[in-house]
Motif scaffolding. Structure first.
Motif, PDB file in Angstrom:
ATOM      1  N   UNK A 183       7.499  -8.663 -13.082  1.00 19.27           N
ATOM      2  CA  UNK A 183       8.359  -7.042 -12.465  1.00 19.27           C
ATOM      3  C   UNK A 183       7.606  -7.478 -11.143  1.00 19.27           C
ATOM      4  N   UNK A 184       7.975  -7.381 -10.320  1.00 17.36           N
ATOM      5  CA  UNK A 184       7.363  -7.182  -8.795  1.00 17.36           C
ATOM      6  C   UNK A 184       6.969  -5.915  -8.324  1.00 17.36           C
ATOM      7  N   UNK A 185       5.707  -6.301  -7.888  1.00 15.25           N
ATOM      8  CA  UNK A 185       5.091  -4.450  -7.435  1.00 15.25           C
ATOM      9  C   UNK A 185       4.344  -3.522  -8.793  1.00 15.25           C
ATOM     10  N   UNK A 186       4.265  -4.133 -10.097  1.00 15.36           N
ATOM     11  CA  UNK A 186       3.882  -3.010 -11.320  1.00 15.36           C
ATOM     12  C   UNK A 186       2.391  -3.727 -11.421  1.00 15.36           C
ATOM     13  N   UNK A 187       1.972  -2.518 -11.414  1.00  9.42           N
ATOM     14  CA  UNK A 187       0.253  -3.171 -12.271  1.00  9.42           C
ATOM     15  C   UNK A 187       0.123  -3.141 -12.991  1.00  9.42           C
ATOM     16  N   UNK A 188       0.038  -4.257 -14.245  1.00  8.48           N
ATOM     17  CA  UNK A 188       0.074  -5.165 -15.414  1.00  8.48           C
ATOM     18  C   UNK A 188      -1.933  -4.149 -15.743  1.00  8.48           C
TER      19      UNK A 188
END
Length: 261
Positions: free
Chosen positions: A69-74
């Motif tokens: 999920x590019x750009x999703x901060x986990x």
């Protein structure tokens, strides 16, 4: 040894970040770890960061994207750990990092844009909170108060020199001018009263003639002193005296002759 390193990693991950937001000249970042058993930390991203994730990094926080999920901060600063979230897909809706915006000292607003593309304005506050979409646990920090104008140091009162009295004007000494009337170059002739008229009495007339002679001589002397032509007046005086004497003698003889007859 591994347990020791793991414990140190936990301490570093949850170590409070210096609260610089009160004096932040840029973007303030608030990270709420309460959903993970921690507290709330703040950081400052100086200037104008290019994105929300750039502000997160500049404020002293590391992050991890989901691999699928590019750009999703986990993860932020390694939290939650790999045992809770593998960071492959998007995190579950009950346990993820929600992203918030707020003006300094304002209210939180949930971001409808990912942190990788959102550009925060300078002077605003960015918030992150782990959980089921709750906002950060503290209000957005207020903007730093403008620096108070520096008052110039008080100058000691200037001592004015005493006013000098103007020096008294010295009056010049009065000059007394004595005007002496010039002596007359021509003396007035003796008046008729100075010439004794023949008396009706012989002896008295002779005495008058004899008494008047010194006065006439003195007058002639005074006239001679006052005038440069004194010799003329002296001669005139002598003639007058002689005439008086002769007249007196003649009068006396006539009286005697009349008495004898």
């Amino acid at each position: 040894m591994r347990r020791l390193f793991f414990a140190l990693a936990l301490v570093i991950a949850f170590a409070p970040v210096p609260a610089r937001a009160a004096g932040c000249d840029g973007v303030t970042v608030v990270v709420d770890y309460r959903g993970l058993g921690g507290g709330v930390q703040q950081g400052c991203a100086p200037g104008s960061p290019a994105s929300g994730t750039a502000a997160l990094t500049a404020a002293g926080f590391g992050y991890t994207y989901a691999s699928r999920q590019a750009g999703f901060v986990c993860r932020i600063n390694g939290r939650p750990g790999t045992d809770a979230d593998k960071c492959v897909n998007a995190s579950p809706a009950t346990a993820y990092w929600s992203y918030w915006h707020a003006p300094a000292g304002g209210s939180w607003t949930y971001s409808n844009q990912g942190a990788a593309t959102y550009v925060p304005a300078r002077g605003t506050v960015q918030g992150w909170a782990f959980g089921a979409g709750e906002q950060p646990g503290i209000a957005p920090p207020a903007a730093p108060a403008p620096p108070a104008p520096q008052q110039p140091p008080a100058q000691p009162p200037v001592q004015q020199p005493p006013a000098q009295q103007p020096p008294g004007q010295q009056q010049p000494p009065a000059v007394t001018t004595t005007t002496t009337a010039p002596a007359s170059s021509t003396a007035a002739p003796p008046s008729s009263s100075e010439s004794a008229a023949p008396s009706s009495s012989g002896p008295s007339s002779s005495a008058a003639g004899q008494t008047s002679a010194p006065a006439v001589a003195e007058k002639s002397r005074q006239v001679q002193e006052k005038s440069g032509t004194g010799w003329l007046w002296t001669l005139l005086g002598v003639l007058v005296i002689a005439a008086l004497v002769v007249a007196g003698v003649l009068v006396a003889r006539r009286r005697r002759a009349a008495e004898e007859e």
